[in-house]
Design a protein around this motif. Structure first.
Motif, PDB file in Angstrom:
ATOM      1  N   LYS A 135       0.644  -1.212  -0.011  1.00 45.52           N
ATOM      2  CA  LYS A 135      -0.007  -0.119  -0.110  1.00 45.52           C
ATOM      3  C   LYS A 135       0.682   1.285  -0.183  1.00 45.52           C
ATOM      4  O   LYS A 135       0.516   2.355  -0.546  1.00 45.52           O
ATOM      5  CB  LYS A 135      -0.899   0.012   1.051  1.00 45.52           C
ATOM      6  N   VAL A 139       1.669   1.520  -3.722  1.00 43.41           N
ATOM      7  CA  VAL A 139       0.307   1.757  -4.528  1.00 43.41           C
ATOM      8  C   VAL A 139      -0.187   2.845  -4.226  1.00 43.41           C
ATOM      9  O   VAL A 139      -0.611   3.711  -5.393  1.00 43.41           O
ATOM     10  CB  VAL A 139      -0.683   0.662  -4.224  1.00 43.41           C
ATOM     11  N   LEU A 164      -4.993   1.590 -10.590  1.00 42.40           N
ATOM     12  CA  LEU A 164      -4.866   0.614  -9.250  1.00 42.40           C
ATOM     13  C   LEU A 164      -4.053  -0.837  -9.669  1.00 42.40           C
ATOM     14  O   LEU A 164      -3.118  -1.211  -9.342  1.00 42.40           O
ATOM     15  CB  LEU A 164      -6.140   0.393  -8.631  1.00 42.40           C
ATOM     16  N   LYS A 211      -0.650  -0.096 -10.808  1.00 42.84           N
ATOM     17  CA  LYS A 211       0.204   0.179  -9.943  1.00 42.84           C
ATOM     18  C   LYS A 211       0.626  -1.035  -8.905  1.00 42.84           C
ATOM     19  O   LYS A 211       1.893  -1.211  -8.310  1.00 42.84           O
ATOM     20  CB  LYS A 211      -0.438   1.148  -8.940  1.00 42.84           C
ATOM     21  N   ILE A 212      -0.527  -2.060  -8.698  1.00 38.81           N
ATOM     22  CA  ILE A 212      -0.380  -3.091  -8.178  1.00 38.81           C
ATOM     23  C   ILE A 212       0.974  -4.051  -8.683  1.00 38.81           C
ATOM     24  O   ILE A 212       1.962  -4.465  -8.021  1.00 38.81           O
ATOM     25  CB  ILE A 212      -1.508  -3.821  -7.699  1.00 38.81           C
ATOM     26  N   ALA A 251       4.349  -2.537  -8.275  1.00 41.06           N
ATOM     27  CA  ALA A 251       4.792  -2.593  -6.704  1.00 41.06           C
ATOM     28  C   ALA A 251       5.195  -4.169  -6.512  1.00 41.06           C
ATOM     29  O   ALA A 251       6.061  -4.516  -5.830  1.00 41.06           O
ATOM     30  CB  ALA A 251       3.609  -2.398  -5.751  1.00 41.06           C
TER      31      ALA A 251
END
Length: 340
Positions: A283, A286, A297, A300-301, A304
């Protein structure tokens, strides 16, 4: 100091407060009408505080003839030190925030963080103890855990004390993402994530572990695959007969969950690496910038996860898990994160 008044002014406040039958708003209005030439006027909170302090046998802080604050100013702040903020101390005593902060620092008080922890029921303690004892016994075996996403949502809370009292506040786990995802950790490496339908049923979950999970584990060697421990929580979809029958065949004696070979204790995200390690790390990456869409989203996940996998966390995660198991045993199954 704008929040300090003379003895005469406090006496007038208290008389007017009683005259208005303890209506603080009306008292503040009447005070302005009766003393139109005074330099400053108290708001309704001051009338309430003055009455409360006098009822407790204490006198409000006041200005001396030399223009310096009375020493009772410090006494009142120290008596209210259990308040969670200097703003609340100001509301209760009339002492300004800056003055209260100086008094607390002068007396060597510090604002200690209050950590939110998972809510537990008394019947949870024995199950958590048994789980931690079992996991410590089996640690030397080659085992890993897999579980779907959930994490503790933490906020900054502080209380002022001379020494760290290891404060905690119970809270509930919250789903952070607006997409339903599964992820796992195997030897410090992230497996997945895999997006699941929003409505997770036993049939959907069984389809995932039968047909999609093997694809996520296709790069895992056969020796490691045969020693994997599969972990899940008490979600209704995880507890269906078909799911348990499949796990008994595929991970014979090597799965953790509700009614599994090793029972997973309810309400225990603090004992799951996916909860206490993965989502906390993810988190931060993200949500470093505001997200505008689900597609962003997802992107970004994925980025990451790739960044996390580029580093070796295996030893760190294992060490943290063992430390948490020992801490849970020492706490007799109760919350322990505030003591780590």
């Amino acid at each position: 100091m704008p929040h300090l008044y003379t003895t005469e002014e406090y006496a007038n406040m208290h008389l007017i407060y009683g005259e208005c039958r303890y209506n603080a708003t009306a008292a503040a209005r009447l005070y302005r009408e009766r003393y139109p030439n005074r330099e400053r006027y108290p708001d309704h909170r001051v009338f309430i505080n003055v009455h409360r302090l006098l009822s407790e046998g204490r006198f409000p802080n006041q200005v001396t003839s030399e223009g310096r604050p009375n020493t009772s100013n410090e006494d009142m702040v120290l008596q209210e030190v259990s308040s969670t903020s200097v703003r609340l101390i100001e509301a209760r005593t009339g002492v300004s925030k800056s003055t209260a902060h100086r008094i607390l620092k002068r007396n060597e008080f510090h604002p200690y963080h209050v950590q939110r922890v998972q809510s537990l029921l008394p019947q949870d303690y024995p199950a958590r103890l048994a789980f931690c004892q079992t996991m410590l016994q089996k640690y030397r075996e080659d085992e890993s855990t897999l579980k779907r996403d959930r994490y503790m949502n933490l906020h900054n809370l502080h209380e002022w004390h001379l020494e760290n009292p290891h404060l905690m506040r119970e809270d509930r786990s919250q789903y952070r993402f607006k997409i339903n995802m599964w992820t796992g950790i195997l030897n410090g490496k992230i497996i997945g994530p895999f997006e699941l339908p929003e409505n997770l049923t036993g049939e959907v979950y069984l389809d995932f572990i039968e047909n999609h999970l093997p694809n996520l584990l296709e790069d895992v060697s056969l020796d490691i695959y045969r020693s994997i421990w599969f972990q899940q929580d008490g979600c209704p979809a995880h507890y269906t007969c078909s799911v348990r029958e499949f796990l008994d065949l595929e991970y014979r004696g090597r799965w953790i969950g509700r009614s599994g070979p090793i029972s997973w204790p309810a309400r225990s995200p603090d004992l799951n690496p996916v909860d206490f390690f993965y989502w906390g790390t993810l988190k931060e990456k993200v949500y470093s910038k505001p997200l505008q869409s689900l597609n962003e989203l997802r992107e970004k996940i994925a980025a990451a996860v790739e960044e996390i996998n580029s580093k070796s966390y295996a030893r760190l995660v294992n060490r943290s898990f063992l430390r948490r198991c020992r801490a849970c045993i020492s706490a007799e199954g109760k919350q322990f994160e505030h003591l780590l």
